[in-house]
Design an enzyme around this catalytic site. Structure first.
Site, PDB file in Angstrom:
ATOM      1  N   HIS A 122       0.851  -1.201   0.000  1.00  0.00           N
ATOM      2  CA  HIS A 122       0.000   0.000   0.000  1.00  0.00           C
ATOM      3  C   HIS A 122       0.878   1.240   0.000  1.00  0.00           C
ATOM      4  O   HIS A 122       1.768   1.395   0.822  1.00  0.00           O
ATOM      5  CB  HIS A 122      -0.911   0.004   1.240  1.00  0.00           C
ATOM      6  CG  HIS A 122      -2.110  -0.878   1.078  1.00  0.00           C
ATOM      7  ND1 HIS A 122      -3.277  -0.653   1.749  1.00  0.00           N
ATOM      8  CD2 HIS A 122      -2.318  -1.971   0.314  1.00  0.00           C
ATOM      9  CE1 HIS A 122      -4.173  -1.565   1.408  1.00  0.00           C
ATOM     10  NE2 HIS A 122      -3.605  -2.393   0.541  1.00  0.00           N
ATOM     11  N   TYR A 159      -9.352   5.582   7.659  1.00  0.00           N
ATOM     12  CA  TYR A 159      -9.549   5.908   9.071  1.00  0.00           C
ATOM     13  C   TYR A 159     -10.559   7.054   9.113  1.00  0.00           C
ATOM     14  O   TYR A 159     -10.294   8.139   8.601  1.00  0.00           O
ATOM     15  CB  TYR A 159      -8.243   6.390   9.711  1.00  0.00           C
ATOM     16  CG  TYR A 159      -7.151   5.342   9.807  1.00  0.00           C
ATOM     17  CD1 TYR A 159      -6.361   5.020   8.705  1.00  0.00           C
ATOM     18  CD2 TYR A 159      -6.894   4.699  11.010  1.00  0.00           C
ATOM     19  CE1 TYR A 159      -5.345   4.068   8.803  1.00  0.00           C
ATOM     20  CE2 TYR A 159      -5.876   3.749  11.120  1.00  0.00           C
ATOM     21  CZ  TYR A 159      -5.114   3.445  10.007  1.00  0.00           C
ATOM     22  OH  TYR A 159      -4.113   2.502  10.105  1.00  0.00           O
ATOM     23  N   PRO A 191      -4.459   0.668  18.702  1.00  0.00           N
ATOM     24  CA  PRO A 191      -4.215   0.155  17.342  1.00  0.00           C
ATOM     25  C   PRO A 191      -4.355   1.208  16.240  1.00  0.00           C
ATOM     26  O   PRO A 191      -4.036   0.934  15.089  1.00  0.00           O
ATOM     27  CB  PRO A 191      -5.268  -0.939  17.189  1.00  0.00           C
ATOM     28  CG  PRO A 191      -6.322  -0.589  18.167  1.00  0.00           C
ATOM     29  CD  PRO A 191      -5.654   0.090  19.303  1.00  0.00           C
ATOM     30  N   LYS A 211       0.828   0.173  15.116  1.00  0.00           N
ATOM     31  CA  LYS A 211       2.222   0.098  15.556  1.00  0.00           C
ATOM     32  C   LYS A 211       2.542  -1.107  16.441  1.00  0.00           C
ATOM     33  O   LYS A 211       3.709  -1.386  16.699  1.00  0.00           O
ATOM     34  CB  LYS A 211       2.580   1.380  16.342  1.00  0.00           C
ATOM     35  CG  LYS A 211       2.645   2.620  15.469  1.00  0.00           C
ATOM     36  CD  LYS A 211       3.703   2.478  14.391  1.00  0.00           C
ATOM     37  CE  LYS A 211       3.499   3.451  13.243  1.00  0.00           C
ATOM     38  NZ  LYS A 211       4.151   2.981  12.019  1.00  0.00           N
ATOM     39  N   TYR A 228       3.818   6.632   9.856  1.00  0.00           N
ATOM     40  CA  TYR A 228       3.011   5.476   9.475  1.00  0.00           C
ATOM     41  C   TYR A 228       3.864   4.403   8.803  1.00  0.00           C
ATOM     42  O   TYR A 228       3.719   3.209   9.085  1.00  0.00           O
ATOM     43  CB  TYR A 228       1.875   5.905   8.532  1.00  0.00           C
ATOM     44  CG  TYR A 228       0.753   4.900   8.431  1.00  0.00           C
ATOM     45  CD1 TYR A 228       0.723   3.955   7.405  1.00  0.00           C
ATOM     46  CD2 TYR A 228      -0.276   4.875   9.374  1.00  0.00           C
ATOM     47  CE1 TYR A 228      -0.312   3.025   7.312  1.00  0.00           C
ATOM     48  CE2 TYR A 228      -1.303   3.944   9.297  1.00  0.00           C
ATOM     49  CZ  TYR A 228      -1.316   3.026   8.263  1.00  0.00           C
ATOM     50  OH  TYR A 228      -2.329   2.089   8.178  1.00  0.00           O
TER      51      TYR A 228
HETATM   52  C1  PHB Z   1      -6.168  -4.215  10.862  1.00  0.00           C
HETATM   53  O1  PHB Z   1      -6.189  -4.490   9.655  1.00  0.00           O
HETATM   54  O2  PHB Z   1      -6.522  -5.026  11.756  1.00  0.00           O
HETATM   55  C2  PHB Z   1      -5.680  -2.845  11.280  1.00  0.00           C
HETATM   56  C3  PHB Z   1      -5.110  -2.027  10.330  1.00  0.00           C
HETATM   57  C4  PHB Z   1      -4.663  -0.758  10.707  1.00  0.00           C
HETATM   58  C5  PHB Z   1      -4.794  -0.340  12.023  1.00  0.00           C
HETATM   59  C6  PHB Z   1      -5.369  -1.186  12.991  1.00  0.00           C
HETATM   60  C7  PHB Z   1      -5.819  -2.443  12.609  1.00  0.00           C
HETATM   61  O3  PHB Z   1      -4.361   0.901  12.390  1.00  0.00           O
END
Ligand code: PHB
Ligand code: APR
Length: 390
Positions: free
Chosen positions: A72, A201, A293, A297, A385
């Site tokens: 990505h 997000y 989450p 990280k 990130y």
């Molecule tokens: C996930 O795919 O479980 C996931 C991806 C990004 C995040 C948290 C969880 O920031």
């Protein structure tokens, strides 16, 4: 039994450490409280920084990741329906992340460890580190009703937030820094195509939502929920309806529903223990720190701990120098605190904090407006990130 390094915990931290040590000819035994199947049943995040990918390559466990991982080059921030793509590659000189489930990382590490015939003892009960401040460090455990003891040079506490290692350290010797967030994440896993090619997000007045994935046919979705909620309160239909309401309309229209393979609520916490070394005992991964989450990280921070710790142990055994293990705690903590900051900041910007008031809500909007109007602001997000340097 005797070994050079006794690792407590066969999650990603313990397995990766074991594999890197084995590649360097250092003997390590892993003691795991649960079964291998149970360890693999845990659903966790799935965004890998380039540093973790490189460690998995070094550990000889990256073949499937390279075949199945999704590279990505960006992700989206959505704010009350407005969307802003963060172009990771443009903002970081070409870097990217790989979407690949933590379960798959764990499976690849387990398979690699089994292939080289190193010892992992599953369903080990009452695992207890002893004399790590003295001259005869060892770890005892019970298996099939018989108590065993492993003598070792070092103990690596890779046993997660609820493990025994950190708890074995005298209270006065350890400082703990913590923030618990007043909400949780309800996560759903389903074999439906992702609503978006990249992660989204989303900040929304009804609460945060995250559209993620495991592959092009399996999606992982989350919504912020009150801590008082129970999974039983959320049917699949109710989840998808709420999830859609929090996404930009064009994305919501693309959400494909399907039966959940897994559904669970996880609390959010920021936590750091200091220091990370106590004589012959080292803490790594979730045993040492927890991040919310939101910044993806957790696994990546465990990987950088393991990078520093494995490098220090390899230097010790190869060159007889203790410099690397002496510096482990300060080096790991320097990166840990930066990842804690980023995870806390992303969480603070994107979630609903009802008790925080109108000014805090305007600060969240101002953060988003700043990011969408400043390359410097967007670069700050992007470089964190994809992962700060080890
Ligand atoms: C996930 O795919 O479980 C996931 C991806 C990004 C995040 C948290 C969880 O920031
Ligand atoms: N004795 C032996 N093993 C134990 C004990 C114990 N007393 N307590 C816990 N364990 C095991 C757990 O069963 C688990 O398999 O230690 C392992 C710790 O694994 P994780 O909790 O996954 O922690 P870590 O390996 O550091 O990986 C961090 O996992 O939880 C996610 O978000 C986190 O992505 C991050 C990653």
């Amino acid at each position: 039994m005797r070994t050079q390094v006794c690792i407590i915990g066969a999650g990603p931290s313990g397995l990766l450490l074991g594999q890197l040590l084995a590649k360097a000819g250092i003997d390590a035994v892993i003691l795991e409280a649960r079964s291998a199947d149970y360890v693999l049943s845990r659903i966790r995040a799935g965004v890998l920084e380039t540093g973790l990918v490189e460690l998995l390559e070094r550990a000889g466990c990256s073949d499937r990741l390279k075949k199945e991982g999704l590279v990505h080059h960006g992700f989206c921030l959505a704010f009350d329906g407005r969307a802003q793509r963060i172009n990771l590659s443009d903002l970081t000189g070409g870097r990217s992340v790989v979407v690949y489930g933590q379960t798959e990382v764990t499976r690849d590490l387990m398979d690699a460890r089994a292939a080289i015939g190193t010892v992992t003892i599953y369903e080990a009960e009452d695992v207890t580190p002893h004399d790590f401040d003295g001259s005869r460090p060892r770890v005892s455990y019970r298996k099939d009703g018989i108590t065993h003891e492993i003598e070792c040079d070092f103990i690596a506490g890779c046993d997660g937030f609820h493990g025994v290692s950190r708890r074995s350290v005298a209270g006065a010797a350890i400082a703990q820094f913590e923030r618990a967030y007043p909400f949780g994440w309800l996560g759903l896993l389903a074999d439906v195509p992702p609503a978006s090619e990249e992660l989204i997000y989303a900040h929304h007045e009804r609460g945060f939502a995250l559209a993620s994935m495991r592959s092009t046919t399996r999606s992982r979705y989350y919504i912020q929920v009150p801590l008082t909620n129970r999974v039983e309160d959320w049917s699949d239909d109710r989840f998808f309806d709420e999830f859609r309401r929090r996404l930009p309309e064009d994305v919501a229209e693309r959400v494909v529903t399907g039966p959940s393979l897994e559904k669970s609520i996880a609390p959010l916490r920021s936590f750091v223990a200091e220091p990370l070394r106590f004589g012959k005992l080292f803490l790594a991964g979730d045993a040492a720190h927890i991040v919310p989450p939101t910044g993806a990280k957790g696994l990546n921070l465990a990987a950088s701990d393991v990078h520093y710790l494995s490098s220090g142990l390899i230097e010790y055994y190869r060159e007889g120098s203790a410099g690397g293990i002496d510096n482990y705690s300060s080096r790991a903590l320097a990166r840990i605190w930066k990842a804690e900051r980023f995870s806390w900041w992303m969480t603070s910007m994107l979630h609903q904090f009802h008790e925080a008031g109108d000014f805090a809500a305007r600060m969240q909007l101002a953060e988003f407006d700043y990011i969408t109007s400043s390359t410097a602001a967007a670069t700050t997000i992007a470089e964190n990130y994809v992962g700060l340097p080890f």
